[in-house]
Design an enzyme around this catalytic site. Structure first.
Site, PDB file in Angstrom:
ATOM      1  N   ARG A   5       0.828  -1.220   0.000  1.00  0.00           N
ATOM      2  CA  ARG A   5       0.000   0.000   0.000  1.00  0.00           C
ATOM      3  C   ARG A   5       0.862   1.271   0.000  1.00  0.00           C
ATOM      4  O   ARG A   5       0.548   2.258   0.675  1.00  0.00           O
ATOM      5  CB  ARG A   5      -0.934   0.040   1.214  1.00  0.00           C
ATOM      6  CG  ARG A   5      -2.007  -1.025   1.216  1.00  0.00           C
ATOM      7  CD  ARG A   5      -3.002  -0.786   0.080  1.00  0.00           C
ATOM      8  NE  ARG A   5      -4.176  -1.612   0.224  1.00  0.00           N
ATOM      9  CZ  ARG A   5      -4.273  -2.878  -0.206  1.00  0.00           C
ATOM     10  NH1 ARG A   5      -3.250  -3.455  -0.808  1.00  0.00           N
ATOM     11  NH2 ARG A   5      -5.399  -3.545  -0.057  1.00  0.00           N
TER      12      ARG A   5
ATOM     13  N   SER B 259     -10.675  -0.487   2.662  1.00  0.00           N
ATOM     14  CA  SER B 259      -9.974  -0.620   3.941  1.00  0.00           C
ATOM     15  C   SER B 259      -9.618   0.769   4.457  1.00  0.00           C
ATOM     16  O   SER B 259      -8.931   1.510   3.759  1.00  0.00           O
ATOM     17  CB  SER B 259      -8.670  -1.392   3.774  1.00  0.00           C
ATOM     18  OG  SER B 259      -8.901  -2.632   3.181  1.00  0.00           O
TER      19      SER B 259
ATOM     20  N   GLU C 197      -5.140   4.013   6.089  1.00  0.00           N
ATOM     21  CA  GLU C 197      -4.682   3.805   4.720  1.00  0.00           C
ATOM     22  C   GLU C 197      -5.185   4.947   3.838  1.00  0.00           C
ATOM     23  O   GLU C 197      -4.543   5.320   2.862  1.00  0.00           O
ATOM     24  CB  GLU C 197      -5.250   2.472   4.221  1.00  0.00           C
ATOM     25  CG  GLU C 197      -4.646   1.994   2.937  1.00  0.00           C
ATOM     26  CD  GLU C 197      -5.606   1.167   2.118  1.00  0.00           C
ATOM     27  OE1 GLU C 197      -6.488   1.763   1.478  1.00  0.00           O
ATOM     28  OE2 GLU C 197      -5.481  -0.056   2.124  1.00  0.00           O
TER      29      GLU C 197
HETATM   30  N1  EPU Z   1     -10.639 -10.561   9.608  1.00  0.00           N
HETATM   31  C1  EPU Z   1     -11.442 -10.656  10.725  1.00  0.00           C
HETATM   32  N2  EPU Z   1     -12.540  -9.851  10.808  1.00  0.00           N
HETATM   33  C2  EPU Z   1     -12.876  -8.970   9.827  1.00  0.00           C
HETATM   34  C3  EPU Z   1     -12.039  -8.867   8.684  1.00  0.00           C
HETATM   35  C4  EPU Z   1     -10.932  -9.682   8.596  1.00  0.00           C
HETATM   36  O1  EPU Z   1     -11.178 -11.425  11.634  1.00  0.00           O
HETATM   37  O2  EPU Z   1     -13.891  -8.265   9.977  1.00  0.00           O
HETATM   38  C5  EPU Z   1      -9.450 -11.445   9.509  1.00  0.00           C
HETATM   39  C6  EPU Z   1      -9.783 -12.885   9.171  1.00  0.00           C
HETATM   40  O3  EPU Z   1      -8.853 -13.698   9.834  1.00  0.00           O
HETATM   41  C7  EPU Z   1      -9.521 -12.954   7.678  1.00  0.00           C
HETATM   42  C8  EPU Z   1      -8.349 -12.016   7.546  1.00  0.00           C
HETATM   43  O4  EPU Z   1      -8.606 -10.993   8.491  1.00  0.00           O
HETATM   44  O5  EPU Z   1      -9.193 -14.239   7.246  1.00  0.00           O
HETATM   45  C9  EPU Z   1      -8.175 -11.433   6.167  1.00  0.00           C
HETATM   46  O6  EPU Z   1      -9.363 -10.773   5.768  1.00  0.00           O
HETATM   47  P1  EPU Z   1      -9.578 -10.338   4.248  1.00  0.00           P
HETATM   48  O7  EPU Z   1      -9.336 -11.491   3.351  1.00  0.00           O
HETATM   49  O8  EPU Z   1     -10.914  -9.675   4.152  1.00  0.00           O
HETATM   50  O9  EPU Z   1      -8.384  -9.348   3.981  1.00  0.00           O
HETATM   51  P2  EPU Z   1      -7.844  -8.084   4.789  1.00  0.00           P
HETATM   52  O10 EPU Z   1      -6.444  -8.338   5.198  1.00  0.00           O
HETATM   53  O11 EPU Z   1      -8.805  -7.677   5.835  1.00  0.00           O
HETATM   54  C10 EPU Z   1      -6.792  -6.994   2.656  1.00  0.00           C
HETATM   55  C11 EPU Z   1      -6.829  -5.693   1.924  1.00  0.00           C
HETATM   56  C12 EPU Z   1      -8.116  -5.559   1.117  1.00  0.00           C
HETATM   57  C13 EPU Z   1      -8.179  -6.693   0.117  1.00  0.00           C
HETATM   58  C14 EPU Z   1      -8.113  -8.025   0.890  1.00  0.00           C
HETATM   59  C15 EPU Z   1      -8.048  -9.221  -0.031  1.00  0.00           C
HETATM   60  C16 EPU Z   1      -5.506  -4.156   3.284  1.00  0.00           C
HETATM   61  C17 EPU Z   1      -5.519  -2.989   4.189  1.00  0.00           C
HETATM   62  N3  EPU Z   1      -6.707  -4.584   2.866  1.00  0.00           N
HETATM   63  O12 EPU Z   1      -7.840  -6.985   3.609  1.00  0.00           O
HETATM   64  O13 EPU Z   1      -8.044  -4.334   0.387  1.00  0.00           O
HETATM   65  O14 EPU Z   1      -9.367  -6.650  -0.652  1.00  0.00           O
HETATM   66  O15 EPU Z   1      -6.917  -8.052   1.712  1.00  0.00           O
HETATM   67  O16 EPU Z   1      -6.778  -9.283  -0.621  1.00  0.00           O
HETATM   68  O17 EPU Z   1      -4.443  -4.686   2.967  1.00  0.00           O
HETATM   69  C18 EPU Z   1      -8.658  -2.041   0.255  1.00  0.00           C
HETATM   70  O18 EPU Z   1      -7.454  -1.789   0.241  1.00  0.00           O
HETATM   71  O19 EPU Z   1      -9.524  -1.142   0.220  1.00  0.00           O
HETATM   72  C19 EPU Z   1      -9.079  -3.431   0.383  1.00  0.00           C
HETATM   73  C20 EPU Z   1     -10.371  -3.771   0.508  1.00  0.00           C
END
Ligand code: EPU
Length: 337
Positions: free
Chosen positions: A162, A237, A333
């Site tokens: 990011r 995010s 972010e």
């Molecule tokens: N999780 C929770 N609760 C939640 C959300 C997430 O416990 O409400 C935990 C779970 O363990 C889950 C893990 O977080 O397995 C990962 O969640 P997710 O796959 O939704 O990914 P993220 O790390 O929360 C990142 C990016 C997203 C992107 C997804 C998929 C960042 C800041 N965000 O989210 O990007 O879509 O991975 O690759 O790195 C964005 O930048 O706007 C965005 C949506």
């Protein structure tokens, strides 16, 4: 090109925050961009793309320049790959659909990310195992001060999680006018390692997916977790996933055995901020017109009439709580203005 006065920015930011720009101009050519940047009457300017990564907290007493430069062209074509240049004002998702229509592969995992092509490199957008930098070749930019045109190649951009040079040392100094990508024409390299993609594909019974199948799968996953900014204001995010030392993580694991993590280096791991926020009890919480999304705790939402300050204060409360509970600092972010 016409400079307008007192324009509401409600429809120019995906949070749907209603603040006014004192002066506003929409730019559809590089020539007009250079002209407007050179105007001495407006010393302070804000460059606005798709408005998908910003939180506006006050009226802007400056000139807002909306980048609306359109066009997609093929720069070079070989047997296996193609170099495609997209101008900054193209919608990111529409650009992906154009690529899929031509069977060009490489960015299908980034389907449905809100925003425009020109702002995508600034934070090196990423999702489902792919980042913009993976297909990025170069971007053309105009120096805001001198109006000179420059090309930044991949190694110049210092892409990270990011992050890029445009968010660090060159912040606020350039307007990106186009981005060139190297995309595959055949033998597409499909990225399906992300758990949710595998699960979704097999639930649909798709064994040999095409790039269109991957795009459809990503769209389905996003729609199930992330609110559509056309219906509920949000900026994806709100926070970055924090990167913390392994030693700190190991200590936390003693108290929270289910804490997830992703490897970053020998000494560091990344922890999903969504997990921390959910654990802190904020997931799905609504405070009047704003709150934390019920399906993804990383996303703050505006249900209608929230102000930028409402959302900012909520984000600060979340940061403070996470610090107190886990001793981890989470960083926004989105750009806060
Ligand atoms: N999780 C929770 N609760 C939640 C959300 C997430 O416990 O409400 C935990 C779970 O363990 C889950 C893990 O977080 O397995 C990962 O969640 P997710 O796959 O939704 O990914 P993220 O790390 O929360 C990142 C990016 C997203 C992107 C997804 C998929 C960042 C800041 N965000 O989210 O990007 O879509 O991975 O690759 O790195 C964005 O930048 O706007 C965005 C949506």
């Amino acid at each position: 090109m016409q400079i307008e006065q007192n324009i509401s920015l409600k429809h120019y930011n995906t949070f749907g925050i209603d603040v006014n720009a004192k002066h506003f101009v929409s730019i559809s050519s590089i020539k007009d961009l250079k002209t407007v940047l050179a105007l001495k009457d407006y010393p302070d300017k804000l460059i606005l793309g798709g408005g998908s990564n910003m939180l506006l907290t006050k009226d802007l007493d400056i000139l807002v320049i909306h980048i609306n430069i359109k066009g997609i062209s093929i720069e070079k074509e070989e047997e296996n790959y193609v170099l495609v240049k997209a101008h900054a004002g193209e919608s990111w998702h529409e650009f992906i659909l154009w690529c899929l229509g031509n069977n060009y592969g490489g960015i299908e995992n980034l389907s449905l990310i809100p925003g425009n092509v020109g702002t995508a490199p600034i934070q090196n957008i990423g999702a489902y195992g792919v980042e913009l930098k993976d297909t990025f070749v170069s971007c053309d930019a105009i120096n805001i001060k001198t109006q000179e045109a420059t090309t930044f190649f991949k190694e110049d951009c210092k892409f990270g999680y990011r992050s890029s040079i445009f968010k660090q040392e060159e912040k606020g100094k350039f307007v990106i006018t186009s981005v060139t990508f190297k995309l595959t024409k055949k033998n597409h390299v499909l990225k399906m390692n992300y758990g949710a993609i595998k699960t979704e594909l097999s639930s649909q019974g798709i064994k040999s997916p095409t790039i269109k199948d991957i795009s459809k799968t990503v769209i389905a996953i996003r729609q199930s977790k992330l609110p559509d900014p056309k219906r509920i204001g949000n900026s994806g995010s709100f926070f970055k996933n924090p990167i913390i030392p392994k030693s700190v993580f190991n200590n936390l694991q003693e108290h929270f055995s289910d804490i997830p993590s992703y490897p970053v280096s020998k000494t560091e791991v990344k922890v999903p901020a969504g997990w921390l926020i959910e654990k802190a009890g904020f997931k799905g919480k609504q405070f009047g017109d704003y709150g934390v999304h019920k399906n993804q705790a990383l996303v703050l939402v505006n249900y209608g009439g929230a102000s930028g300050l409402d959302i900012l204060n909520l984000s600060r409360l979340i940061q403070k709580t996470i610090k107190r509970l886990f001793n981890i600092s989470i960083e926004a972010e989105v750009n806060i203005l």
